[in-house]
Design a protein around this motif. Structure first.
Motif, PDB file in Angstrom:
ATOM      1  N   THR A   1      -5.818  -4.978  -1.311  1.00  0.00           N
ATOM      2  CA  THR A   1      -6.618  -4.294  -0.840  1.00  0.00           C
ATOM      3  C   THR A   1      -6.923  -2.874  -1.782  1.00  0.00           C
ATOM      4  OG1 THR A   1      -5.116  -2.920   0.289  1.00  0.00           O
ATOM      5  CG2 THR A   1      -5.871  -4.238   1.085  1.00  0.00           C
ATOM      6  N   ALA A   2      -8.469  -1.715  -1.345  1.00  0.00           N
ATOM      7  CA  ALA A   2      -8.147  -0.773  -2.099  1.00  0.00           C
ATOM      8  C   ALA A   2      -7.373  -0.016  -2.180  1.00  0.00           C
ATOM      9  CB  ALA A   2      -9.754   0.061  -1.810  1.00  0.00           C
ATOM     10  N   GLN A   3      -5.789   0.851  -1.923  1.00  0.00           N
ATOM     11  CA  GLN A   3      -4.901   1.292  -1.536  1.00  0.00           C
ATOM     12  C   GLN A   3      -4.198   0.525  -2.074  1.00  0.00           C
ATOM     13  OE1 GLN A   3      -6.746   0.602   1.796  1.00  0.00           O
ATOM     14  NE2 GLN A   3      -7.925   2.369   0.840  1.00  0.00           N
ATOM     15  N   THR A   4      -4.393  -0.751  -3.382  1.00  0.00           N
ATOM     16  CA  THR A   4      -3.591  -1.299  -4.332  1.00  0.00           C
ATOM     17  C   THR A   4      -3.601  -1.224  -5.629  1.00  0.00           C
ATOM     18  OG1 THR A   4      -4.190  -3.848  -3.591  1.00  0.00           O
ATOM     19  CG2 THR A   4      -2.624  -2.860  -2.594  1.00  0.00           C
TER      20      THR A   4
ATOM     21  N   GLN B   1     -13.651  -5.317  -5.263  1.00  0.00           N
ATOM     22  CA  GLN B   1     -12.694  -4.354  -5.625  1.00  0.00           C
ATOM     23  C   GLN B   1     -12.318  -4.558  -7.074  1.00  0.00           C
ATOM     24  OE1 GLN B   1      -9.078  -3.967  -3.372  1.00  0.00           O
ATOM     25  NE2 GLN B   1     -10.237  -5.001  -2.011  1.00  0.00           N
TER      26      GLN B   1
ATOM     27  N   GLU C   1       0.737  -0.651   0.338  1.00  0.00           N
ATOM     28  CA  GLU C   1       0.201  -0.046   0.047  1.00  0.00           C
ATOM     29  C   GLU C   1       0.890   1.546  -0.077  1.00  0.00           C
ATOM     30  OE1 GLU C   1      -4.218  -1.526   2.084  1.00  0.00           O
ATOM     31  OE2 GLU C   1      -2.665   0.208   3.466  1.00  0.00           O
ATOM     32  N   ARG C   2       1.750   1.691   1.222  1.00  0.00           N
ATOM     33  CA  ARG C   2       2.702   2.254   0.884  1.00  0.00           C
ATOM     34  C   ARG C   2       3.403   3.084  -0.251  1.00  0.00           C
ATOM     35  NH1 ARG C   2       4.476  -0.221   5.413  1.00  0.00           N
ATOM     36  NH2 ARG C   2       6.289  -0.790   4.861  1.00  0.00           N
ATOM     37  N   CYS C   3       3.895   1.757  -1.202  1.00  0.00           N
ATOM     38  CA  CYS C   3       4.910   2.097  -2.709  1.00  0.00           C
ATOM     39  C   CYS C   3       3.712   2.320  -3.831  1.00  0.00           C
ATOM     40  CB  CYS C   3       5.547   0.875  -2.527  1.00  0.00           C
ATOM     41  SG  CYS C   3       7.339   1.144  -0.903  1.00  0.00           S
ATOM     42  N   HIS C   4       2.712   1.393  -3.528  1.00  0.00           N
ATOM     43  CA  HIS C   4       1.711   1.020  -4.855  1.00  0.00           C
ATOM     44  C   HIS C   4       1.860   3.275  -5.732  1.00  0.00           C
ATOM     45  CE1 HIS C   4      -1.188   0.375  -7.806  1.00  0.00           C
ATOM     46  NE2 HIS C   4      -2.632   1.399  -7.043  1.00  0.00           N
TER      47      HIS C   4
ATOM     48  N   GLN D   1      -8.340  -1.603 -13.388  1.00  0.00           N
ATOM     49  CA  GLN D   1      -7.270  -0.045 -12.808  1.00  0.00           C
ATOM     50  C   GLN D   1      -6.009   0.348 -13.100  1.00  0.00           C
ATOM     51  OE1 GLN D   1      -6.755  -0.740  -8.324  1.00  0.00           O
ATOM     52  NE2 GLN D   1      -7.826  -2.446  -8.333  1.00  0.00           N
TER      53      GLN D   1
ATOM     54  N   TYR E   1       3.569  -0.150 -10.002  1.00  0.00           N
ATOM     55  CA  TYR E   1       2.477  -0.586  -9.393  1.00  0.00           C
ATOM     56  C   TYR E   1       2.404  -1.980  -9.071  1.00  0.00           C
ATOM     57  CZ  TYR E   1      -2.283  -0.271 -11.133  1.00  0.00           C
ATOM     58  OH  TYR E   1      -4.050  -0.688 -11.425  1.00  0.00           O
TER      59      TYR E   1
END
Length: 374
Positions: free
Chosen positions: A151-154, A355, A124-127, A361, A146
């Motif tokens: 999760t929704a943050q990926t 998701q 999530e932090r690096c996406h 995405q 990418y």
């Protein structure tokens, strides 16, 4: 949504077909949505069985020491998106052509480094983090990291349109008959693995007790899984009588399966054993109880990755413990609790289906960053 674009995907096959499997699924998924894809790969031999019919809109090109960019039509049909899968580094000749086009017409592609799948927190932090290119003909461009994820943050998971409808129309008995499997109603278990140390003990348990006290038919994937089972049984006739005194275990040895047929295998079984990145996602979409053998790494980095995956899965204790032992951590395999494992698999699939998938995405990400990039 982004109108049809030209995508160039670069893939280097390391081993075990996972890299090319993911890249082919992505390429075919994008093509099904109207995009044109050139898949550059250094070893496309696995596609002969993995995707024998090919896919309209996907062109497979050799990525060797001197890629033939003219024959690929790069000048006539320049790319809008270029993806280096799993940090494989796009051919410098290709980047040079893209850079010359940018100088000529002011248009450059969206450059994406598609990373490996993980449920760990760093994803999530690096996406979607940008990385400015410091040198070479594309100096000053941005490469985007990418990350697929849960999760929704990926960036989501590969899930082609229509997959649930395909599964809803699946006829298990007909598929088994087409594979030449004389199914008598016994429990079905697929096995796609490396060489798990617990394999011999599991085979012996199945031979003595079956699965939940019922006869079990093992549908054994071609390749390393078959070699490992034969070694565990220590007999090329596939089954020693001592292992099967109660007649509770039978084994069907499968040929190499195309990707869509591998989906069917997972849908047909009551329990699936899978390995690597591509097959664990397909097992998740199958909604059946499954056990994942993660690719082992010499520094044991895979252990944290496995634990994060089990946390995401909300695995019940017996499933968590089974995974740990199956992945060579100490202990004995617990008894399979299929009802609990099934509830876990169905709940995880339902969460993930809420998701957007990876291709959806990616298309949206490209549309946004294409507008931001002069």
């Amino acid at each position: 949504m982004l109108e049809p674009r030209v995508w160039d995907i670069f893939c280097k096959v390391i081993d075990n077909f996972g890299d090319i499997g993911v890249c082919w699924r992505l390429a075919a998924d994008l093509a099904s949505r109207g995009h044109q894809v050139r898949l550059w790969v250094d070893d496309a031999s696995a596609l002969r069985w993995m995707a024998p019919s090919g896919c309209d809109g996907v062109r497979v090109l050799p990525w060797d020491q001197a890629p033939d960019l003219a024959a690929a039509g790069l000048q006539e049909q320049p790319c809008d998106v270029m993806i280096e899968a799993f940090g494989c580094d796009i051919a410098p000749e290709f980047i040079a052509v893209c850079a010359r086009r940018h100088l000529a017409v002011g248009q450059k592609p969206v450059w994406i480094n598609l990373e490996y799948l993980s449920a760990e927190g760093y994803v999530e932090r690096c996406h979607a983090m940008p990385s400015p290119v410091q040198a070479g003909p594309a100096a000053g461009w941005i490469k985007w990291f990418y990350y697929p994820g849960f999760t929704a943050q990926t960036g989501g998971l590969l899930r082609e349109p229509g997959l649930p409808a395909r599964q809803a129309g699946f006829d298990r008995a007909a598929w088994l008959a087409a594979q030449g499997i004389d199914w008598g109603g016994e429990k079905l278990v697929s096995l796609f693995c490396y060489e798990p140390p617990a394999l011999a003990a599991l085979l012996a348990r199945w031979a003595q007790h079956g699965l939940q006290g019922q006869p079990l038919r093992l549908l054994l994937a071609a390749g390393r899984a078959q070699t490992a089972v034969k070694a565990a049984l220590n007999d090329e006739k596939c089954l020693q009588p001592i292992y099967n005194v109660h007649g509770l275990l039978s084994i069907s040895y499968l040929e190499l399966l195309p990707q869509n047929q591998f989906d069917h295998l997972l849908w047909a079984c009551d329990l699936n054993f899978v390995r690597g990145e591509d097959s664990v996602v397909r097992a998740l979409w199958a909604g059946k109880p499954f056990v994942w053998q993660i690719y082992p790494q010499h520094d044991a980095a895979h252990v944290a990755k496995l634990q994060a995956f089990l946390d995401m899965l909300q695995a019940p204790p017996s499933l968590r413990r089974f995974h740990e032992v199956w992945n060579a951590l100490d202990g004995e395999l617990p008894t399979a609790d299929l009802p609990a494992w099934s509830r876990c698999a169905l709940a995880a699939r339902q969460r993930q289906q809420q998701q957007d998938d990876l291709a959806t995405q990616l298309v949206r990400f490209v549309a946004h960053n294409e507008r931001q990039t002069p």
